[in-house]
Design a protein around this motif. Structure first.
Motif, PDB file in Angstrom:
ATOM      1  N   VAL A 143     -47.355  72.253 -37.751  1.00  0.00           N
ATOM      2  CA  VAL A 143     -47.670  73.613 -38.219  1.00  0.00           C
ATOM      3  C   VAL A 143     -47.518  74.675 -37.132  1.00  0.00           C
ATOM      4  N   ARG A 144     -47.280  74.258 -35.882  1.00  0.00           N
ATOM      5  CA  ARG A 144     -47.208  75.228 -34.785  1.00  0.00           C
ATOM      6  C   ARG A 144     -45.779  75.402 -34.286  1.00  0.00           C
ATOM      7  N   PHE A 151     -48.667  79.759 -35.403  1.00  0.00           N
ATOM      8  CA  PHE A 151     -48.289  78.923 -36.545  1.00  0.00           C
ATOM      9  C   PHE A 151     -46.820  79.173 -36.887  1.00  0.00           C
ATOM     10  N   ARG A 154     -43.289  77.775 -41.947  1.00  0.00           N
ATOM     11  CA  ARG A 154     -43.615  76.892 -43.073  1.00  0.00           C
ATOM     12  C   ARG A 154     -45.109  76.991 -43.393  1.00  0.00           C
ATOM     13  N   TYR A 155     -45.909  76.940 -42.323  1.00  0.00           N
ATOM     14  CA  TYR A 155     -47.358  77.033 -42.506  1.00  0.00           C
ATOM     15  C   TYR A 155     -47.724  78.403 -43.089  1.00  0.00           C
ATOM     16  N   ARG A 158     -47.153  78.772 -46.866  1.00  0.00           N
ATOM     17  CA  ARG A 158     -48.168  78.091 -47.677  1.00  0.00           C
ATOM     18  C   ARG A 158     -49.504  78.827 -47.604  1.00  0.00           C
ATOM     19  N   ARG A 159     -49.859  79.221 -46.384  1.00  0.00           N
ATOM     20  CA  ARG A 159     -51.168  79.855 -46.184  1.00  0.00           C
ATOM     21  C   ARG A 159     -51.224  81.229 -46.852  1.00  0.00           C
ATOM     22  N   SER A 214     -60.585  83.379 -37.555  1.00  0.00           N
ATOM     23  CA  SER A 214     -60.193  83.211 -38.957  1.00  0.00           C
ATOM     24  C   SER A 214     -58.836  83.832 -39.271  1.00  0.00           C
ATOM     25  N   ASP A 215     -58.336  84.726 -38.406  1.00  0.00           N
ATOM     26  CA  ASP A 215     -57.050  85.353 -38.686  1.00  0.00           C
ATOM     27  C   ASP A 215     -55.912  84.377 -38.391  1.00  0.00           C
ATOM     28  N   VAL A 216     -54.770  84.651 -38.951  1.00  0.00           N
ATOM     29  CA  VAL A 216     -53.637  83.735 -38.814  1.00  0.00           C
ATOM     30  C   VAL A 216     -52.488  84.458 -38.126  1.00  0.00           C
TER      31      VAL A 216
ATOM     32  N   GLU B 107     -57.106  74.308 -41.025  1.00  0.00           N
ATOM     33  CA  GLU B 107     -56.036  75.136 -40.481  1.00  0.00           C
ATOM     34  C   GLU B 107     -54.987  74.298 -39.769  1.00  0.00           C
ATOM     35  N   GLU B 108     -55.467  73.367 -38.949  1.00  0.00           N
ATOM     36  CA  GLU B 108     -54.529  72.580 -38.181  1.00  0.00           C
ATOM     37  C   GLU B 108     -54.162  71.290 -38.892  1.00  0.00           C
ATOM     38  N   GLU B 110     -52.852  69.011 -42.168  1.00  0.00           N
ATOM     39  CA  GLU B 110     -52.096  69.041 -43.405  1.00  0.00           C
ATOM     40  C   GLU B 110     -53.100  68.934 -44.544  1.00  0.00           C
TER      41      GLU B 110
END
Lengths: 346, 213
Positions: A143-144, A151, A154-155, A158-159, A214-216, B107-108, B110
């Motif tokens: 995801v990173r 991130f 792809r992540y 979805r998020r 909490s932020d992305v 978050e990290e 799957e």
């Protein structure tokens, strides 16, 4: 022949505890003595939840009820529930965790008389810290973005869809920012790609340091980042992103890495700074990921046109005619590519 | 359709009665254990060729959303294979209902891994309650292999046959479970092994005899 099974159980490489219907400890094997630091004599007869109050949780209690009521073996997932017993990691465990990661199961112990009555429950505890650490590392890789540690796309895809659905369901605010490094091509051209990579990592770190847990923060494209600000109204998001813009502008970027030797006296050796432009959009009712990104992208485009190093709020209107948006060469329908604006853009 | 070669009409009625009782008791126990009101539909019982089980299961699922599955073998005199099927979106909601506060933010991680473990944990209890109650009513005590998770999209493959399974008859039970307040539901299928059908028939005869004045 009488077999001493206690010797077998004490020799196991995992914990075995037996508790009665009141949860009082009847048996505590050697492995548990070592992992817990408590001798069997010290825990015998004492309620497990008194020794470890963290066991007063719904999953453990549900499983114990299932063992005594249904007579089945139950599983306590490390992934879902974390650790069951708050044990310290054993020596040599991976550094990822403060507590030993455990996979546990529990099942019935029946009366020897043959009545079938369940008189106790056993609890098996397995140290899975190694596997959990490996799994966490793998999950991180999935995801990173390796360079910026933000991130990946792809992540984000979805998020973003999940967060929009959540915001819609609970009527909560959600804002999104697209942040692009100004004149980044010149960094690569004049200072080399290694320096460009360091700049990307430094900008990412500066952005991250100004955000809440909490932020992305996600790498959206080459030198572009996307930020999801959860539970944030557009006005507050604008203020946050403005603060991030200033933070990036004040972040010195090392022109050379520790292993690089630039020509003496070259300007290329001096630390330098970069600026970013950003567009911020707040989620509107009924809006999907593509439309939200489109409006943030249009605001980013305006920030660039107005001279860069600035943050612009998106308007409520669709940024460009639907027909033009449909012509956008998007990689997927959910996320248009803002770096290739359609010809009709303002 | 009852298999007339396996059960007489009386035996089949008695068998259905036992299954109704078993699933009814299982629903009560599940509500107590899960602390969530749980309903189990009146079980459907079918006797069929093992090769037809897959088509039957597919017909029950219909063309609706993707399903995830928990598979678990049970063994005893009553032995066989169980499949718990849940639509994917319902699996996601399980975590919100049954995971405790310690559940990681995800978050990290799957998300699929969390769903998998949650569905296995809850599926194991549902299967255990249903199979265990039926076995107990018939005078048996069963054991279980650990549950196995099969993600969506499902390959139902040889759903009708267990390892080393032989014979020309499969006895299939189906119920719909429903966590009422949460509006989460799924389907549970049990396929009795061919070897245990003779024991089931015998157990039903004993049950009928026990009812005689």
């Amino acid at each position: 022949m009488s077999l001493d099974f206690k010797q077998v159980v004490d020799g196991l490489g995992q914990g075995v505890a037996v508790v009665d219907r009141d949860g009082a400890v009847l048996y505590w094997n050697h492995w548990l003595e070592r992992a817990s630091g408590r001798r069997a004599e010290a825990v015998a007869g004492r309620p497990l939840t008194e020794l470890y109050p963290s066991l007063l949780n719904p999953a453990f209690e549900r499983n114990l009820r299932a063992v005594f009521s249904l007579g089945i073996v139950c599983y306590y997932s490390q992934l879902v529930h974390g650790t069951l017993f708050p044990f310290k990691p054993l020596p040599g465990s991976p550094p990822e965790f403060d507590a030993m990661q455990q996979r546990c199961s529990m099942g019935p112990v029946r009366d020897r008389s043959g009545s079938g009555e369940i008189v106790a429950a056993y609890i098996l505890v397995e140290d899975v810290s190694e596997a959990a650490a490996a799994q966490r590392r793998l999950a991180e890789l999935a995801v990173r973005d390796g360079l910026t540690k933000a991130f990946n796309r792809r992540y984000l895809d979805r998020r973003l869809a999940d967060e929009i659905a959540r915001a819609e369901r609970f009527g909560r605010p959600l804002s999104l920012a697209l942040v692009d490094i100004d004149h980044f091509k010149q960094v690569n051209d004049a200072r080399g790609h290694q320096c460009g990579d360091r700049a990307l990592a430094a900008v990412s770190a500066a952005l991250r340091s100004g955000l809440r847990e909490s932020d992305v923060l996600a790498r959206y494209g080459g030198e572009e980042f996307c930020i999801l600000l959860l539970e944030t109204e557009p006005a507050a998001a604008l203020a946050t992103v403005e603060r991030l813009r200033a933070a990036v502008a004040a972040t010195p970027i090392q022109a050379t890495g520790p292993d690089e030797e630039p020509a003496e006296g070259s300007f290329r050796a001096d630390p330098f700074t970069l600026t970013v432009s950003a567009g911020v959009a707040g989620l509107m009712p009924g809006e999907g990921p593509a439309a939200l990104l489109e409006r943030a992208d249009a605001a980013l485009y305006r920030a660039k046109r107005r001279g860069r190093n600035r943050v612009v709020a998106a308007g409520p209107e669709a940024p460009y005619p639907r027909a033009a948006a449909a012509a956008c060469p998007c990689p997927s329908s959910a996320t248009p590519n803002p770096r290739k604006p359609p010809a009709s853009r303002p | 359709m009852p298999d007339r070669d396996t059960f007489s009409p009386l035996e089949f009625d008695a068998f259905k009665e036992i299954m109704n009782m078993g699933f009814g008791q299982a629903a009560v126990l599940l509500s107590e254990v899960m602390r969530v009101r749980t309903a189990l539909s009146v079980p459907q019982i079918r006797a069929m060729e093992p090769g037809l089980v897959r088509a039957y299961v597919e017909a029950q699922l219909g063309p609706s959303p993707s399903y995830s599955m928990v598979e678990q073998f049970f063994f005893g005199k009553f032995a066989g294979r169980s499949f718990l099927l849940m639509p994917e979106d319902q699996c996601r909601r399980l975590g919100a209902v049954f995971a405790d506060a310690a559940m990681p933010s995800g978050e990290e991680l799957e998300l699929g891994s969390l769903e998998r473990d949650m569905v296995m944990e809850i599926g194991n209890i549902i299967i255990g309650a249903c199979v265990g109650r039926i076995a107990e009513l018939l005078g048996d005590q069963v054991g279980f292999q650990p549950p196995r998770y099969l993600p969506s999209p499902l390959d139902l493959g040889n759903i009708g046959a267990g390892p080393g399974e032989s014979g020309d008859l499969a006895l299939l039970f189906r119920t719909v479970f429903h966590f009422k307040e949460e509006d989460i539901e799924g389907q549970l299928f049990l396929v009795a092994s061919h070897e245990s059908i003779a024991w089931l028939k015998e157990a039903v005869r004993r049950y009928i005899a026990s009812l005689a004045p």
